[in-house]
Design a protein around this motif. Structure first.
Motif, short mmCIF file in Angstrom:
data_model
loop_
_atom_site.label_atom_id
_atom_site.label_comp_id
_atom_site.label_asym_id
_atom_site.label_seq_id
_atom_site.Cartn_x
_atom_site.Cartn_y
_atom_site.Cartn_z
N SER A 67 -4.38 -37.18 34.84
CA SER A 67 -3.42 -37.71 35.80
C SER A 67 -2.08 -36.97 35.76
O SER A 67 -1.49 -36.81 34.69
CB SER A 67 -3.20 -39.19 35.50
N TYR A 68 -1.61 -36.55 36.95
CA TYR A 68 -0.38 -35.79 37.07
C TYR A 68 0.43 -36.32 38.25
O TYR A 68 -0.14 -36.76 39.24
CB TYR A 68 -0.69 -34.31 37.28
N LYS A 69 1.76 -36.27 38.15
CA LYS A 69 2.64 -36.73 39.24
C LYS A 69 3.77 -35.74 39.43
O LYS A 69 4.18 -35.07 38.49
CB LYS A 69 3.22 -38.11 38.92
N GLY A 70 4.28 -35.67 40.65
CA GLY A 70 5.38 -34.77 40.95
C GLY A 70 5.62 -34.67 42.43
O GLY A 70 5.61 -35.68 43.14
N GLU A 71 5.78 -33.44 42.91
CA GLU A 71 6.02 -33.18 44.33
C GLU A 71 5.06 -32.12 44.82
O GLU A 71 4.69 -31.21 44.09
CB GLU A 71 7.45 -32.69 44.55
N ILE A 72 4.68 -32.25 46.09
CA ILE A 72 3.81 -31.27 46.73
C ILE A 72 4.40 -30.96 48.11
O ILE A 72 4.88 -31.86 48.80
CB ILE A 72 2.34 -31.76 46.82
N THR A 73 4.38 -29.69 48.49
CA THR A 73 4.94 -29.26 49.76
C THR A 73 3.82 -28.77 50.67
O THR A 73 2.96 -28.00 50.24
CB THR A 73 5.96 -28.12 49.55
N ASP A 74 3.84 -29.22 51.92
CA ASP A 74 2.90 -28.72 52.92
C ASP A 74 3.45 -27.36 53.36
O ASP A 74 4.52 -27.29 53.97
CB ASP A 74 2.84 -29.69 54.10
N PRO A 75 2.74 -26.26 53.07
CA PRO A 75 3.29 -24.94 53.40
C PRO A 75 3.42 -24.69 54.90
O PRO A 75 4.23 -23.88 55.33
CB PRO A 75 2.31 -23.97 52.76
N GLU A 76 2.64 -25.40 55.71
CA GLU A 76 2.72 -25.22 57.17
C GLU A 76 4.01 -25.79 57.74
O GLU A 76 4.61 -25.20 58.63
CB GLU A 76 1.51 -25.89 57.86
N THR A 77 4.44 -26.96 57.24
CA THR A 77 5.63 -27.63 57.78
C THR A 77 6.85 -27.50 56.88
O THR A 77 7.95 -27.83 57.30
CB THR A 77 5.35 -29.13 58.00
N ASP A 78 6.62 -27.04 55.65
CA ASP A 78 7.66 -26.92 54.63
C ASP A 78 8.28 -28.28 54.28
O ASP A 78 9.42 -28.35 53.83
CB ASP A 78 8.73 -25.93 55.06
N LYS A 79 7.53 -29.36 54.45
CA LYS A 79 7.99 -30.70 54.07
C LYS A 79 7.43 -31.04 52.71
O LYS A 79 6.27 -30.77 52.41
CB LYS A 79 7.55 -31.73 55.10
N THR A 80 8.27 -31.66 51.87
CA THR A 80 7.89 -32.01 50.51
C THR A 80 7.65 -33.51 50.40
O THR A 80 8.41 -34.31 50.95
CB THR A 80 8.98 -31.56 49.51
N TYR A 81 6.60 -33.87 49.69
CA TYR A 81 6.18 -35.26 49.54
C TYR A 81 6.02 -35.62 48.07
O TYR A 81 5.82 -34.74 47.23
CB TYR A 81 4.83 -35.48 50.24
N ALA A 82 6.10 -36.93 47.77
CA ALA A 82 5.74 -37.40 46.44
C ALA A 82 4.26 -37.09 46.26
O ALA A 82 3.45 -37.38 47.14
CB ALA A 82 6.00 -38.90 46.31
#
Length: 111
Positions: A67-82
């Protein structure tokens, strides 16, 4: 003496391979690109190694085991999500959420 040194080197390399976290390595993303997950600054960075966004860091996660937690970015939209990641064998479920209610999950495969 030489055989002792070789045996010690083999034992050390086996220990090093076992010490890696399950999330470390190269993964095939849902879009077909290759993402590398490697240690960086006390966490694990997710960097695309192929495809249209080659070289772009798209995430950073902390955790251990499955189990891991952090942030991930959609490279197409450059939006970052939990984000979160869950490892099960050679599968990695990557989940990104907006306000913890609107979530999208992808399954990546270990290469």
């Amino acid at each position: 003496m030489r055989s002792i040194i070789i045996a010690a080197a083999l034992a050390l390399s086996a220990f090093t391979a076992q010490a890696a976290e399950p999330i470390e390595g190269n993964w095939k993303t849902a879009s077909g690109a290759t993402a590398q997950i490697a240690p960086c600054g006390g966490a694990y960075c997710v960097t695309l190694k192929s495809g249209k966004h080659n070289g772009k860091q798209i995430g950073k996660m902390s955790g251990s085991g499955e189990s891991y937690k952090g942030e991930i970015t959609d490279p197409e939209t450059d939006k970052t999500y939990a984000g979160s990641g869950s490892v099960s064998g050679n599968s990695l479920k990557m989940r990104g959420c907006v306000m913890a209610v609107l979530c999208k999950t992808q399954t990546w495969s270990r290469l």
